[in-house]
Motif scaffolding. Structure first.
Motif, PDB file in Angstrom:
ATOM      1  N   MET A 104      16.878  21.386  92.502  1.00 22.42           N
ATOM      2  CA  MET A 104      16.683  22.289  93.163  1.00 22.42           C
ATOM      3  C   MET A 104      17.367  23.651  91.805  1.00 22.42           C
ATOM      4  N   GLY A 105      15.554  24.542  91.737  1.00 23.35           N
ATOM      5  CA  GLY A 105      16.229  25.188  90.297  1.00 23.35           C
ATOM      6  C   GLY A 105      17.540  26.186  90.538  1.00 23.35           C
ATOM      7  N   PRO A 106      17.779  26.634  89.371  1.00 21.53           N
ATOM      8  CA  PRO A 106      18.509  27.923  89.370  1.00 21.53           C
ATOM      9  C   PRO A 106      18.154  29.063  90.053  1.00 21.53           C
ATOM     10  N   GLU A 107      16.071  29.474  90.193  1.00 23.58           N
ATOM     11  CA  GLU A 107      15.523  30.797  90.875  1.00 23.58           C
ATOM     12  C   GLU A 107      15.861  29.476  93.107  1.00 23.58           C
ATOM     13  N   LEU A 108      15.722  28.894  93.311  1.00 26.19           N
ATOM     14  CA  LEU A 108      15.837  28.634  94.606  1.00 26.19           C
ATOM     15  C   LEU A 108      17.224  28.891  95.050  1.00 26.19           C
ATOM     16  N   TYR A 109      18.379  28.175  94.466  1.00 26.24           N
ATOM     17  CA  TYR A 109      19.407  28.504  94.265  1.00 26.24           C
ATOM     18  C   TYR A 109      19.828  30.475  94.754  1.00 26.24           C
ATOM     19  N   GLU A 110      19.500  31.308  93.960  1.00 29.93           N
ATOM     20  CA  GLU A 110      19.718  32.294  94.224  1.00 29.93           C
ATOM     21  C   GLU A 110      18.972  32.919  95.451  1.00 29.93           C
ATOM     22  N   ARG A 111      17.925  32.746  95.453  1.00 27.26           N
ATOM     23  CA  ARG A 111      17.177  32.693  96.842  1.00 27.26           C
ATOM     24  C   ARG A 111      17.385  32.558  97.648  1.00 27.26           C
ATOM     25  N   MET A 112      18.065  30.969  98.053  1.00 26.80           N
ATOM     26  CA  MET A 112      18.819  30.912  98.751  1.00 26.80           C
ATOM     27  C   MET A 112      20.461  31.038  99.357  1.00 26.80           C
ATOM     28  N   VAL A 113      20.821  31.699  98.372  1.00 28.31           N
ATOM     29  CA  VAL A 113      22.053  33.361  98.354  1.00 28.31           C
ATOM     30  C   VAL A 113      21.714  34.347  99.075  1.00 28.31           C
ATOM     31  N   ARG A 114      20.474  34.325  98.631  1.00 27.15           N
ATOM     32  CA  ARG A 114      20.352  36.214  98.889  1.00 27.15           C
ATOM     33  C   ARG A 114      19.861  35.772 100.549  1.00 27.15           C
ATOM     34  N   THR A 165      21.005  25.596 104.824  1.00 27.47           N
ATOM     35  CA  THR A 165      20.830  26.816 103.672  1.00 27.47           C
ATOM     36  C   THR A 165      22.133  26.465 103.141  1.00 27.47           C
ATOM     37  N   MET A 166      23.354  26.784 103.415  1.00 28.95           N
ATOM     38  CA  MET A 166      24.743  27.285 103.360  1.00 28.95           C
ATOM     39  C   MET A 166      25.345  24.866 102.795  1.00 28.95           C
ATOM     40  N   GLN A 167      24.814  24.710 103.591  1.00 26.41           N
ATOM     41  CA  GLN A 167      25.572  23.555 102.431  1.00 26.41           C
ATOM     42  C   GLN A 167      25.096  23.140 101.681  1.00 26.41           C
ATOM     43  N   ALA A 168      23.342  22.997 101.224  1.00 23.50           N
ATOM     44  CA  ALA A 168      22.417  23.493 100.294  1.00 23.50           C
ATOM     45  C   ALA A 168      23.035  24.552  98.587  1.00 23.50           C
ATOM     46  N   VAL A 169      23.360  25.100  99.184  1.00 29.29           N
ATOM     47  CA  VAL A 169      24.024  26.102  98.170  1.00 29.29           C
ATOM     48  C   VAL A 169      25.456  25.757  97.733  1.00 29.29           C
ATOM     49  N   ILE A 170      26.118  25.411  98.579  1.00 27.77           N
ATOM     50  CA  ILE A 170      27.930  24.685  98.432  1.00 27.77           C
ATOM     51  C   ILE A 170      27.120  23.243  97.148  1.00 27.77           C
ATOM     52  N   ALA A 171      26.215  22.615  98.006  1.00 31.02           N
ATOM     53  CA  ALA A 171      26.611  20.898  96.787  1.00 31.02           C
ATOM     54  C   ALA A 171      25.493  21.642  95.756  1.00 31.02           C
ATOM     55  N   TRP A 172      25.414  22.621  95.556  1.00 31.47           N
ATOM     56  CA  TRP A 172      24.216  23.190  94.052  1.00 31.47           C
ATOM     57  C   TRP A 172      25.844  23.633  92.706  1.00 31.47           C
ATOM     58  N   GLY A 173      25.965  24.156  94.349  1.00 33.30           N
ATOM     59  CA  GLY A 173      26.876  24.817  93.507  1.00 33.30           C
ATOM     60  C   GLY A 173      27.858  23.875  92.686  1.00 33.30           C
ATOM     61  N   GLU A 174      28.522  23.102  93.586  1.00 32.02           N
ATOM     62  CA  GLU A 174      29.213  21.988  92.981  1.00 32.02           C
ATOM     63  C   GLU A 174      28.488  20.870  91.899  1.00 32.02           C
ATOM     64  N   LEU A 175      27.396  20.992  91.792  1.00 31.81           N
ATOM     65  CA  LEU A 175      26.496  19.709  90.735  1.00 31.81           C
ATOM     66  C   LEU A 175      26.752  20.585  89.510  1.00 31.81           C
ATOM     67  N   ASN A 176      26.490  22.227  89.983  1.00 29.18           N
ATOM     68  CA  ASN A 176      25.842  22.798  88.643  1.00 29.18           C
ATOM     69  C   ASN A 176      26.825  24.313  88.417  1.00 29.18           C
ATOM     70  N   LEU A 177      27.482  24.411  88.947  1.00 34.33           N
ATOM     71  CA  LEU A 177      28.537  25.506  88.431  1.00 34.33           C
ATOM     72  C   LEU A 177      29.858  25.473  88.207  1.00 34.33           C
ATOM     73  N   PRO A 178      30.499  26.640  87.248  1.00 33.83           N
ATOM     74  CA  PRO A 178      31.941  25.839  87.102  1.00 33.83           C
ATOM     75  C   PRO A 178      33.000  26.563  88.368  1.00 33.83           C
ATOM     76  N   PRO A 179      33.763  26.408  88.752  1.00 33.95           N
ATOM     77  CA  PRO A 179      34.065  26.576  90.233  1.00 33.95           C
ATOM     78  C   PRO A 179      34.379  28.089  90.100  1.00 33.95           C
ATOM     79  N   GLU A 180      34.725  29.049  89.160  1.00 27.52           N
ATOM     80  CA  GLU A 180      35.097  30.475  89.414  1.00 27.52           C
ATOM     81  C   GLU A 180      33.724  30.763  89.727  1.00 27.52           C
ATOM     82  N   GLU A 181      32.373  30.679  89.824  1.00 26.69           N
ATOM     83  CA  GLU A 181      31.232  31.288  89.752  1.00 26.69           C
ATOM     84  C   GLU A 181      30.671  30.239  90.811  1.00 26.69           C
TER      85      GLU A 181
END
Length: 89
Positions: A12-22, A43-59
């Motif tokens: 997943m790219g960041p664009e797809l992540y943002e669309r899922m969050v929205r 979708t929640m599971q995917a968003v959480i997993a993507w964040g764990e892999l790609n974002l710092p904790p505070e984001e």
């Protein structure tokens, strides 16, 4: 052996992540259709997993800033003083 779910999340790219969050925030997919309960869960599971892999904790979604104590005095017990009413004296 690889985990197909994890590989999908990694792809997943960041664009797809943002669309899922929205979509989670609004309850609607970008085309205007409502998200079903099952879609929301996945979708929640995917968003959480993507964040764990790609974002710092505070984001990440669900991050809670616990801050830090201002000093050690906030934990010191303070004695209470009871004041008597004038009527009871």
């Amino acid at each position: 052996m690889t985990d197909p779910y994890l590989e999908t999340v990694r792809a997943m790219g960041p664009e797809l992540y943002e669309r899922m969050v929205r979509a989670l925030a609004t309850g609607l997919w970008p085309d205007g259709t409502s998200i079903t309960a099952a879609q929301r869960e996945h979708t929640m599971q995917a968003v959480i997993a993507w964040g764990e892999l790609n974002l710092p904790p505070e984001e990440r979604i669900g991050y809670i800033d616990k801050g830090h104590k201002a000093g050690s005095s906030c934990d010191d017990p303070q004695p209470m003083t009871w004041l008597e009413k004038e009527e009871n004296k």
